[in-house]
Design a protein around this motif. Sequence first.
Motif, PDB file in Angstrom:
ATOM      1  N   VAL A  17      52.539  55.856  52.315  1.00  0.00           N
ATOM      2  CA  VAL A  17      53.180  54.403  52.607  1.00  0.00           C
ATOM      3  C   VAL A  17      51.132  54.619  52.675  1.00  0.00           C
ATOM      4  O   VAL A  17      50.180  53.060  52.325  1.00  0.00           O
ATOM      5  CB  VAL A  17      53.277  54.092  54.211  1.00  0.00           C
ATOM      6  N   LEU A  18      50.210  55.097  53.519  1.00  0.00           N
ATOM      7  CA  LEU A  18      48.705  54.787  54.097  1.00  0.00           C
ATOM      8  C   LEU A  18      47.816  55.121  53.270  1.00  0.00           C
ATOM      9  O   LEU A  18      47.227  54.665  53.034  1.00  0.00           O
ATOM     10  CB  LEU A  18      49.139  55.722  55.355  1.00  0.00           C
ATOM     11  N   THR A  19      48.671  56.314  51.686  1.00  0.00           N
ATOM     12  CA  THR A  19      47.302  56.570  51.186  1.00  0.00           C
ATOM     13  C   THR A  19      47.759  55.302  49.990  1.00  0.00           C
ATOM     14  O   THR A  19      46.687  55.171  49.372  1.00  0.00           O
ATOM     15  CB  THR A  19      47.921  57.467  50.592  1.00  0.00           C
ATOM     16  N   ARG A  20      48.567  55.230  49.222  1.00  0.00           N
ATOM     17  CA  ARG A  20      49.173  54.388  48.182  1.00  0.00           C
ATOM     18  C   ARG A  20      48.887  52.812  47.847  1.00  0.00           C
ATOM     19  O   ARG A  20      48.754  52.521  49.050  1.00  0.00           O
ATOM     20  CB  ARG A  20      50.621  54.381  47.653  1.00  0.00           C
TER      21      ARG A  20
ATOM     22  N   ILE B  15      55.051  60.864  45.649  1.00  0.00           N
ATOM     23  CA  ILE B  15      53.948  59.988  46.720  1.00  0.00           C
ATOM     24  C   ILE B  15      52.835  60.426  45.537  1.00  0.00           C
ATOM     25  O   ILE B  15      51.443  59.773  45.952  1.00  0.00           O
ATOM     26  CB  ILE B  15      53.803  60.517  48.070  1.00  0.00           C
ATOM     27  N   THR B  16      52.640  61.873  44.371  1.00  0.00           N
ATOM     28  CA  THR B  16      51.982  61.698  44.383  1.00  0.00           C
ATOM     29  C   THR B  16      51.435  61.246  42.586  1.00  0.00           C
ATOM     30  O   THR B  16      50.963  61.674  41.841  1.00  0.00           O
ATOM     31  CB  THR B  16      51.182  63.307  44.436  1.00  0.00           C
ATOM     32  N   SER B  17      52.753  61.028  42.471  1.00  0.00           N
ATOM     33  CA  SER B  17      53.091  60.613  40.460  1.00  0.00           C
ATOM     34  C   SER B  17      52.050  59.091  40.287  1.00  0.00           C
ATOM     35  O   SER B  17      52.170  58.758  41.104  1.00  0.00           O
ATOM     36  CB  SER B  17      54.205  60.579  40.329  1.00  0.00           C
ATOM     37  N   SER B  18      51.350  59.304  39.256  1.00  0.00           N
ATOM     38  CA  SER B  18      50.800  58.515  38.841  1.00  0.00           C
ATOM     39  C   SER B  18      52.173  57.294  38.152  1.00  0.00           C
ATOM     40  O   SER B  18      51.458  56.360  38.295  1.00  0.00           O
ATOM     41  CB  SER B  18      49.554  58.790  38.281  1.00  0.00           C
TER      42      SER B  18
ATOM     43  N   HIS C 269      58.526  57.804  36.297  1.00  0.00           N
ATOM     44  CA  HIS C 269      59.199  59.094  36.463  1.00  0.00           C
ATOM     45  C   HIS C 269      59.125  58.729  38.480  1.00  0.00           C
ATOM     46  O   HIS C 269      59.607  59.621  38.876  1.00  0.00           O
ATOM     47  CB  HIS C 269      57.252  59.869  36.812  1.00  0.00           C
ATOM     48  N   ALA C 270      58.163  58.539  39.290  1.00  0.00           N
ATOM     49  CA  ALA C 270      58.595  58.157  40.963  1.00  0.00           C
ATOM     50  C   ALA C 270      59.686  58.277  40.665  1.00  0.00           C
ATOM     51  O   ALA C 270      60.396  59.138  41.572  1.00  0.00           O
ATOM     52  CB  ALA C 270      57.501  57.438  41.130  1.00  0.00           C
ATOM     53  N   LEU C 271      60.326  57.175  39.966  1.00  0.00           N
ATOM     54  CA  LEU C 271      61.671  56.463  40.758  1.00  0.00           C
ATOM     55  C   LEU C 271      62.701  57.727  40.090  1.00  0.00           C
ATOM     56  O   LEU C 271      63.710  57.586  40.795  1.00  0.00           O
ATOM     57  CB  LEU C 271      62.049  55.496  40.062  1.00  0.00           C
ATOM     58  N   VAL C 272      62.222  58.565  39.027  1.00  0.00           N
ATOM     59  CA  VAL C 272      63.254  59.474  39.009  1.00  0.00           C
ATOM     60  C   VAL C 272      63.302  60.472  39.855  1.00  0.00           C
ATOM     61  O   VAL C 272      64.720  60.964  39.916  1.00  0.00           O
ATOM     62  CB  VAL C 272      62.945  60.371  37.507  1.00  0.00           C
ATOM     63  N   TYR C 273      62.332  60.817  40.025  1.00  0.00           N
ATOM     64  CA  TYR C 273      62.167  61.763  41.254  1.00  0.00           C
ATOM     65  C   TYR C 273      62.282  61.407  41.994  1.00  0.00           C
ATOM     66  O   TYR C 273      63.489  61.968  43.600  1.00  0.00           O
ATOM     67  CB  TYR C 273      60.553  62.348  41.252  1.00  0.00           C
TER      68      TYR C 273
ATOM     69  N   ASP D 295      47.197  54.282  34.014  1.00  0.00           N
ATOM     70  CA  ASP D 295      45.945  54.543  34.366  1.00  0.00           C
ATOM     71  C   ASP D 295      44.739  54.484  35.678  1.00  0.00           C
ATOM     72  O   ASP D 295      43.879  55.217  35.928  1.00  0.00           O
ATOM     73  CB  ASP D 295      44.813  54.130  33.116  1.00  0.00           C
ATOM     74  N   GLN D 296      45.104  52.959  36.017  1.00  0.00           N
ATOM     75  CA  GLN D 296      44.037  53.007  37.050  1.00  0.00           C
ATOM     76  C   GLN D 296      45.108  53.576  38.376  1.00  0.00           C
ATOM     77  O   GLN D 296      44.140  53.945  39.392  1.00  0.00           O
ATOM     78  CB  GLN D 296      45.274  51.068  37.090  1.00  0.00           C
ATOM     79  N   GLU D 297      46.487  53.523  38.723  1.00  0.00           N
ATOM     80  CA  GLU D 297      46.193  54.602  39.190  1.00  0.00           C
ATOM     81  C   GLU D 297      46.516  56.282  39.638  1.00  0.00           C
ATOM     82  O   GLU D 297      45.768  56.824  40.355  1.00  0.00           O
ATOM     83  CB  GLU D 297      47.931  55.098  39.502  1.00  0.00           C
ATOM     84  N   LYS D 298      45.727  56.456  37.967  1.00  0.00           N
ATOM     85  CA  LYS D 298      44.985  57.970  38.230  1.00  0.00           C
ATOM     86  C   LYS D 298      44.089  57.565  39.071  1.00  0.00           C
ATOM     87  O   LYS D 298      43.161  58.179  39.897  1.00  0.00           O
ATOM     88  CB  LYS D 298      45.013  58.164  36.965  1.00  0.00           C
ATOM     89  N   ALA D 299      43.012  56.821  38.531  1.00  0.00           N
ATOM     90  CA  ALA D 299      41.532  56.742  39.324  1.00  0.00           C
ATOM     91  C   ALA D 299      41.944  56.587  40.223  1.00  0.00           C
ATOM     92  O   ALA D 299      40.692  56.461  41.269  1.00  0.00           O
ATOM     93  CB  ALA D 299      41.162  54.948  38.281  1.00  0.00           C
ATOM     94  N   TRP D 300      43.011  55.751  40.582  1.00  0.00           N
ATOM     95  CA  TRP D 300      42.756  55.251  42.712  1.00  0.00           C
ATOM     96  C   TRP D 300      42.509  56.923  43.267  1.00  0.00           C
ATOM     97  O   TRP D 300      43.132  57.054  43.968  1.00  0.00           O
ATOM     98  CB  TRP D 300      44.303  54.593  43.145  1.00  0.00           C
ATOM     99  N   LEU D 301      43.541  57.647  42.926  1.00  0.00           N
ATOM    100  CA  LEU D 301      44.612  58.949  43.693  1.00  0.00           C
ATOM    101  C   LEU D 301      43.808  60.247  43.171  1.00  0.00           C
ATOM    102  O   LEU D 301      44.108  61.111  42.329  1.00  0.00           O
ATOM    103  CB  LEU D 301      45.821  58.996  42.828  1.00  0.00           C
ATOM    104  N   ARG D 302      42.279  59.896  43.634  1.00  0.00           N
ATOM    105  CA  ARG D 302      41.299  61.072  44.026  1.00  0.00           C
ATOM    106  C   ARG D 302      41.541  61.865  45.008  1.00  0.00           C
ATOM    107  O   ARG D 302      41.958  61.116  45.938  1.00  0.00           O
ATOM    108  CB  ARG D 302      40.163  60.630  44.035  1.00  0.00           C
ATOM    109  N   PRO D 303      41.639  63.322  45.249  1.00  0.00           N
ATOM    110  CA  PRO D 303      42.058  63.909  46.259  1.00  0.00           C
ATOM    111  C   PRO D 303      41.768  63.676  47.740  1.00  0.00           C
ATOM    112  O   PRO D 303      41.768  64.220  48.686  1.00  0.00           O
ATOM    113  CB  PRO D 303      40.937  65.480  46.081  1.00  0.00           C
TER     114      PRO D 303
END
Lengths: 633, 102, 160
Positions: B24-27, C20-23, C27-31, C82-90
């Motif tokens: 929730v906090l990150t996405r 929570i780490t999927s983009s 896929h995330a829904l199936v997980y 792609d947008q998700e991948k861009a946002w999800l920086r470590p």
Amino acid sequence: MLDWIGLLPVFPSAGFLALVLTRGRLPRRIAGIIGVGSVALSFLLAAVISVEFLNSGLESHTQVLWVWMSVGNFSPGFSFYLDGLTVVMLLIITGVGFLIHLYSTGFMADDPGFARFFGYMNLFIASMLVLVLADNLVLLYLGWEGVGLCSYLLIGFWYTNPANGYAARKAFVVTRVGDTSMAIGLFLLFSQLGTLNIQEILTVAPLQWSSGSGVAVAAAALLLGGAVGKSAQLPLQTWLPDAMAGPTPISALIHAATMVTAGVYLIARAHVLFELAPSVQLLVAFVGLLTLLMAGFTALTQRDIKRILAYSTVSQIGYMFLALGVGAWSAAVFHLMTHAFFKALLFLAAGTVILSLHHEHDIFRMGGMRKKLPLAFWSFIIGSAALTALPFTSGFYSKDAILLAALEQPQYGMLLWLGGVLGAFLTAVYSFRLVFVVFFGEQHVDAEQQQIHGHDDHHHGPVHEITGFAMAAPLVILAVLSVIGGLISVPVENVFGAHEEPHASTLIHGFMIAVPIIGVLISYLLYSGVKQGASLQQMLSSVRASKIGSALNRFWFSGWGMDTLYDTLFVKPFVALAHVNRRDLIDQFYGLLAALVRIGNQAVVLTQTGYLRWYAISLIGGLVIVIGIGVWA
Amino acid sequence: MPSIPYEHGLILAAILFVCGLVGVLTRRNIVFVLMSLEIMLNACGLAFVVASARWGHADGQIMFLMILTLAAAEVAVGLGLIIQMYRRFHTVDISVLNEMKG
Amino acid sequence: MMLLFYLAGAVALISTVAVITSSNVVHALVYLIISLLSVAVIFFALGAPFAAMLEAIVYAGAIMVLFLFVMMMLNLGQATEDQEKAWLRPRLWIGPAILVLVLLVQLVTVLLTQQVDLAPREVGVRELSLLLFGPWLLAVELASMLLLAGLIAAYHIAKK
């Protein structure tokens, strides 16, 4: 009927409330009937009460309505006191007041503020009645302030013109100075004597204070300060000429017949205190003398018809103060009564002149009006005759009584008498100057018709007199009173103690009769434009044109420079101080509080970013902290 | 049957809850936020059932039923809101929803 | 039983982290479905068969399928991924991770103080339904009202 004294101020108060609460929505007839009717009712009641009083042998009568306040030893009541002096004042206030109200229905007929005018006038009558009926000084002060308020409201009646507002404020502030002095006097009296009931003061003071003691002098002087303010005497006389900015009926009522006589009434009421302080009493006489001379000289140079009458009022009240100063109490009250008659007559007639000439005030722009304005002409003749104290008019008897009493004064009798006679001469000259310039000579008005701008609803045609029954009847009645008023004897023996009639030689009497007549003659030669006076007129013009003459003219015209004096002494420093204190220190403190709150807001608002994740993080952060406290603390 | 350490069950629920929380906090994608919310709800349900199993009665399961109902209603309404948001802003980024600032 | 419990627990954990780490949304829904199903297995292991069935049928079967429907409807596409991948920086995860770790430590501290070892007793459907129609009747009614409200709200909010 005597028990119904309490009803006297109720009628005008009810009239005031009715007219003010309906906010001008009443039709004019109804407003006029309420306004005039309430005063008429008070007059009838006052007449009945007076008859009963006179028949009952002039005993004084007190009626307590209710206790106003009760603080420690101090419990003044709303109580009314009736004696001879009160009766005289009552009849003047309600009688002359009724006539002036009647006249106003005609004078103010076209004014949009008709109902408001009568509301304020009724409030004034109510306050003045409370003032004269009061049996303690606190209630008197209430009436005092009430009439001051009404004076302010009525002078500034045509409030859309800022000059009127300025005149009203000036009147209020100057009389306020006097009121403060009077209030301090009341404090002194209470602290020394423990009571503010007038009759009690008058009996206790001679027992406690020796004649001429410091306390008595202080108390009398402070009361004199109050009287001087309200009655427009030196040094607080500057407000009265400017108060002519209000409608003419109120100049007649407030600034001729009633309010300005409140000071005279106060001193007459507290006469015992003044007798205990002879130095102050002498001061009263000299204040009166100086004022009457100053105002007399000033009136000689004025051009505005109402300002001449205003300065004349100041002068005549000076005569009343002179009488009070020499201990001629009944003479002062007698002159108060006759003055009310003829001065109201003069003002009302002046109102007719002004209205008929489309609001023209400058007498040198009028002239030759005696055929066109007959009623006003005869009113002015009779009124000016009484003012000048020509023989067999009411003014003659009252002024003679004052001057003879002045002569009796042990130290300064001759000086006071000579001053009074000089004042009478000046009175004759300026009052008949007014009459001759306005009603005789060349007519200037028709030639300037195109330049006269009056109300748009008046026809610009040949001059015709504006009268109706409402405006003519009071003039006639007041004219009759001005003539026969001298035969009325004021029933004030019980108030002031029996008084011997002063006797004087025939020479003195003759002198006092001759001087005004000579003044009228001189005025006739100078101002009526007749050929016989040509040489005198030339002499006057050359004097006026000379350096000293013109300087003197300007000096007297400005009221002996007192306005400029007060302006430099008080007004300018005060305004300068106000400018310096513009960024007011105390205001800045409150501004600081507001600024702090605003800064706090700006700080806290930063937490409201509108972002969901920010809110979520702050939520979780708070949760962590609370649980941490629960688990580890 | 061999015993199961119930505190491990609760710790598992705590870890799942915390995972949902960090989601929730990150996405930034609102769909993922909603999914993380579901994870958290599920973790609470797990905790309830573990507790009821420890005490041996069915109250925890009933509670779990309630949570399930709640999650269903919430998801329905939440998805409706997501649909509206997508129609209005043509994006699923929650940063566009910041008009309540100030 | 213990093995089953720990195994299912591990699967739930891994699939949740994957969610929570999927983009990719689908896929995330199936997980997420996998995570839910493993939690259902845990319920079975604990002797709560009805809860397990509910979890599998309602949660994984209805709610997640609803999610999937809406995602298909929205048709987010490659651009979003792609947008998700861009946002999800470590380095984005650091702040929230710390905060959440603190919370976890607090919770675990409290939970580890309880040491309970009991054999699970199977709580069957019969027992459950006796409670539902007995003491918890009001809760059932309220739940149905909640669902009704949710239904109407969702219909109203989602329509054009």
